[in-house]
Scaffold this motif. Structure first.
Motif, mmCIF file in Angstrom:
data_model
loop_
_atom_site.group_PDB
_atom_site.id
_atom_site.type_symbol
_atom_site.label_atom_id
_atom_site.label_comp_id
_atom_site.label_asym_id
_atom_site.label_seq_id
_atom_site.Cartn_x
_atom_site.Cartn_y
_atom_site.Cartn_z
ATOM 1 N N PHE A 185 38.555 38.188 42.737
ATOM 2 C CA PHE A 185 37.648 36.673 42.336
ATOM 3 C C PHE A 185 36.552 36.586 43.085
ATOM 4 O O PHE A 185 35.627 36.445 42.390
ATOM 5 C CB PHE A 185 38.798 35.742 42.795
ATOM 6 C CG PHE A 185 38.210 34.451 42.585
ATOM 7 C CD1 PHE A 185 38.127 33.867 41.458
ATOM 8 C CD2 PHE A 185 37.754 33.865 43.947
ATOM 9 C CE1 PHE A 185 37.329 32.681 41.418
ATOM 10 C CE2 PHE A 185 37.122 32.464 43.782
ATOM 11 C CZ PHE A 185 37.056 31.986 42.588
ATOM 12 N N ARG A 218 32.745 36.571 41.214
ATOM 13 C CA ARG A 218 32.047 35.447 41.307
ATOM 14 C C ARG A 218 30.748 35.720 41.529
ATOM 15 O O ARG A 218 29.581 34.887 41.260
ATOM 16 C CB ARG A 218 32.485 34.603 42.378
ATOM 17 C CG ARG A 218 31.759 33.242 42.569
ATOM 18 C CD ARG A 218 32.651 32.295 43.444
ATOM 19 N NE ARG A 218 32.934 32.688 44.813
ATOM 20 C CZ ARG A 218 33.562 32.430 45.832
ATOM 21 N NH1 ARG A 218 34.336 31.253 45.509
ATOM 22 N NH2 ARG A 218 33.726 33.324 47.104
ATOM 23 N N PRO A 275 43.564 32.443 41.103
ATOM 24 C CA PRO A 275 43.034 33.482 40.065
ATOM 25 C C PRO A 275 44.070 34.520 39.404
ATOM 26 O O PRO A 275 44.120 35.555 39.703
ATOM 27 C CB PRO A 275 42.169 34.396 41.080
ATOM 28 C CG PRO A 275 42.828 34.336 42.564
ATOM 29 C CD PRO A 275 43.313 32.718 42.459
ATOM 30 N N SER A 295 43.980 39.709 44.746
ATOM 31 C CA SER A 295 43.527 38.907 43.717
ATOM 32 C C SER A 295 42.283 38.131 44.092
ATOM 33 O O SER A 295 41.392 37.611 43.484
ATOM 34 C CB SER A 295 44.585 38.031 43.201
ATOM 35 O OG SER A 295 45.009 37.127 44.137
ATOM 36 N N TRP A 354 37.343 37.750 35.474
ATOM 37 C CA TRP A 354 38.233 37.750 36.650
ATOM 38 C C TRP A 354 37.680 36.657 37.903
ATOM 39 O O TRP A 354 38.654 36.442 38.674
ATOM 40 C CB TRP A 354 37.867 39.049 37.695
ATOM 41 C CG TRP A 354 38.024 40.362 36.673
ATOM 42 C CD1 TRP A 354 37.015 41.317 36.528
ATOM 43 C CD2 TRP A 354 38.833 40.580 35.463
ATOM 44 N NE1 TRP A 354 37.226 42.306 35.343
ATOM 45 C CE2 TRP A 354 38.419 41.727 35.014
ATOM 46 C CE3 TRP A 354 39.927 40.134 35.055
ATOM 47 C CZ2 TRP A 354 39.125 42.302 33.660
ATOM 48 C CZ3 TRP A 354 40.774 40.611 34.127
ATOM 49 C CH2 TRP A 354 40.024 41.678 33.246
ATOM 50 N N SER A 355 36.728 35.745 37.637
ATOM 51 C CA SER A 355 36.432 34.952 38.639
ATOM 52 C C SER A 355 36.927 33.537 37.977
ATOM 53 O O SER A 355 36.634 32.514 38.592
ATOM 54 C CB SER A 355 34.783 34.871 38.668
ATOM 55 O OG SER A 355 34.278 34.595 37.388
ATOM 56 N N LYS A 356 37.741 33.505 37.007
ATOM 57 C CA LYS A 356 38.136 32.307 36.595
ATOM 58 C C LYS A 356 39.513 31.937 37.476
ATOM 59 O O LYS A 356 40.465 32.711 37.806
ATOM 60 C CB LYS A 356 38.665 32.283 34.980
ATOM 61 C CG LYS A 356 37.553 32.491 34.093
ATOM 62 C CD LYS A 356 38.250 32.083 32.741
ATOM 63 C CE LYS A 356 36.611 32.300 31.700
ATOM 64 N NZ LYS A 356 37.292 32.281 30.250
ATOM 65 N N VAL A 357 39.450 30.476 37.509
ATOM 66 C CA VAL A 357 40.699 30.041 38.267
ATOM 67 C C VAL A 357 41.654 29.098 37.340
ATOM 68 O O VAL A 357 41.185 28.361 36.439
ATOM 69 C CB VAL A 357 40.390 28.879 39.506
ATOM 70 C CG1 VAL A 357 41.452 28.393 39.974
ATOM 71 C CG2 VAL A 357 39.436 29.660 40.350
#
Length: 575
Positions: A388, A392, A412, A384, A402-405
């Motif tokens: 991530f 980014r 992620p 993951s 997919w780059s969201k926290v």
């Protein structure tokens, strides 16, 4: 001079004003950065930590909590390595290719090359402590003309490692469970769909755990590492001291001549069969790259990360060697393990079954199953972070997603479940028989390529450009790099070899790595040349515009800071 002496108003006091800005330059931090040497980062917190200064100098925001220590980082990577389940699930590629030699002196030879790869990676991780890891390092060390293409290839190759790890381990875990079911229930008949559904259930639970907050993950992996070591020790002792060989009219242990002998089960020469058995060692000792991907969640990352990589590789290599020596010196019937006369579908369970009574066999196999489960969710954690970090920089379709926290867990979560879904698609390969084995070999070849490209650049094009971190190999850097690259160049074609040749190499015995890995890489590279080269230029900063200033602007700000922080009444006197 104070205001009291001028205005004679003692109730008024003005303190000198200081700037609240910190100027962070990649050159001063001693890193090669995606924001370039001519830019600096402006941060409005003067109490910035060293780790945050380094990651900002590399061009990224600090988005995770740094709740991993050296030990917890090592714990994750040791769990990803999963020695017991790794050995259990890869006996097919060691003992079933070259006999006992594949787990004795063959293991030793492979370990030397793998340690060179790990040590070289550790040095690079100290210089580039980002979760992007190898991909970021490749872009920073490559010639400018090729940095986008090379980092793209390394990124996708490393992602193939990560995304195949968890489903392959879930498959192995399910296979061992069903092998025990066959052993204890004569009425049970194995069906492939049983394995698929069981593996699916295992990976769902693993994904839930991998979505947890960093602090929880660190604690779980610390406990699981201790459990791993205990299970390894208990299994080791039972295999050596609790085996039933004497009751079968055999000596307690095999002779050294037998334990170290080549028994070639391939149609290739003995030397090639030994090299082919290295695939098991490569898989067993994998996982040492995990600290690299956790660098942005680790405190004192520039030293803790490389130390965790080295400790994982060396500890795993030595303990793994001891455990496999125990197997070589106690196996009763090598042919029966290779050919699986019991129909258990799992060489490790077959080995235990001929060596121990049923309670002990069930106990040791259960330990391997539990550690395989731990290994599966640890692999999901590392995977993951890779998805991530690459997203980014816009490496993947739907990268923004997919780059969201996750705001609740600060992990992620979207990347975890995206990887789980792809893993489910890969597990469908088990309905193609031997094709599922390609998932294992893809992990080996993809990892070696992604691990070694930055090392190759380090000892060639970037040998003068590279800025070592606080952890480095010094004068041994080039030697380690040359050994690592040479070993990988030798192994890449070998990892594509099938066990049998000519007419004997039927579709159900084919090494499908050639198709699964190389076709996937061909599509990724094709996508780059067709479209992605228009939008992807290598790692890019995610810092806000106000956090980036040119070196000239920084000098002006430092002048202003100097004027503001001085005593304004000194200038009045001079005037």
């Amino acid at each position: 001079m104070s205001i009291e002496s001028i205005g004679k108003q003692p109730q008024l006091t003005i303190q000198p004003v200081t700037s609240v800005a910190s100027i962070i330059s990649p050159t001063e931090i001693h890193v090669i950065s995606s924001i370039g040497d001519e830019q600096v980062v402006l941060n409005h917190n003067p109490d910035i930590s060293k780790d945050e200064a380094v990651i900002m100098a590399l061009g990224y925001k600090q988005e995770f909590k740094r709740e991993f220590s050296f030990f917890t980082t090592f714990s994750v990577s040791f769990s990803v390595m999963g020695l017991l389940p790794s050995i259990a699930s890869t006996l097919f590629y060691s003992i079933c290719y070259a006999g006992n030699a594949g787990i004795t002196w063959g293991y030793l030879l492979a370990m030397i090359g793998i340690l060179a790869v790990a040590f070289s990676m550790a040095e690079i991780s100290s210089a580039f402590p980002t979760s992007g890891g190898l991909y970021y390092a490749t872009a920073m060390l490559a010639p400018p003309k090729y940095k986008a293409l090379l980092s793209w290839c390394v990124g996708w190759s490393n992602y193939f490692v990560q995304v195949t790890n968890s489903p392959s381990i879930g498959y192995s875990c399910a296979a061992m469970i069903l092998a025990l079911k066959q052993m204890t229930d004569d009425s049970y008949t194995y069906q492939t769909w049983h394995c698929y559904l069981l593996a699916t259930g295992i990976t769902i639970v693993c994904a839930i755990i991998a979505s947890a907050p960093t602090k929880w993950i660190a604690w779980i992996n610390s406990c699981s590492t201790i459990m791993n070591l205990i299970f390894l020790f208990v299994s080791f002792i039972i295999i050596l001291a609790g085996n039933e060989r004497t009751s079968q009219g055999l000596p307690r242990f095999n002779s050294s001549k037998s334990a170290w002998a080549i028994t070639n089960y391939t149609e290739w020469p003995d030397g090639i069969s030994i090299l082919m058995s290295f695939m098991a060692v490569i898989w067993t000792m994998s996982g040492y790259d995990s600290p690299f991907h956790l660098a942005e969640e680790c405190s004192n990352a520039q030293t803790a990360t490389p130390n965790a990589i080295v400790m994982t590789a060396t500890t795993g290599g030595l303990i793994g060697l001891a455990f496999q020596l125990a197997i070589a010196y106690t196996v009763v019937d090598l042919d029966a393990v290779v050919n699986d006369d019991q129909g258990l579908g799992q060489p490790y369970v077959s080995f235990l079954d001929q060596l121990l009574d049923k309670p002990k066999t069930l106990a040791l196999a259960s330990m391997a199953i539990i550690t395989a489960f731990v290994m599966a969710f640890s692999c999901m954690i590392a995977a993951s972070r890779v998805l991530f970090s690459y997203s980014r920089d816009g490496c993947f379709p739907f990268s923004k997603l997919w780059s969201k926290v996750n705001k609740t867990t600060l992990t992620p979560v979207n990347a975890v479940w995206a990887n789980w879904f792809i893993g489910q698609l890969l597990l469908i390969l088990m309905f193609g028989g031997v094709a599922i084995d390609a998932v294992f070999s893809v992990g080996a070849i993809a990892s070696f390529i992604s691990f070694t490209v930055p090392t190759l650049l380090r000892i060639t094009y970037a040998r003068e450009k590279f800025i070592p971190g606080p952890w480095n190999l010094g004068r041994f850097s080039t030697f380690s790099g040359v050994l690592a690259v040479s070993f990988v160049v030798l192994m890449i074609p070998i990892l594509n070899f099938p066990q049998y040749r000519g007419a004997d190499n039927t579709p159900d015995l084919m090494n499908w790595t050639v198709l699964v890995y190389w076709a996937s890489m061909f599509m990724a590279i094709g996508w780059f040349f067709i479209y992605a080269h228009k939008i992807y230029f290598g790692p890019k900063t995610n810092l806000d515009d106000e956090q980036l200033v040119t070196s000239g602007e920084a000098e002006e700000m430092q002048i202003i800071e100097a004027v503001v922080s001085g005593d304004p009444y000194d200038s009045r006197e001079k005037n």
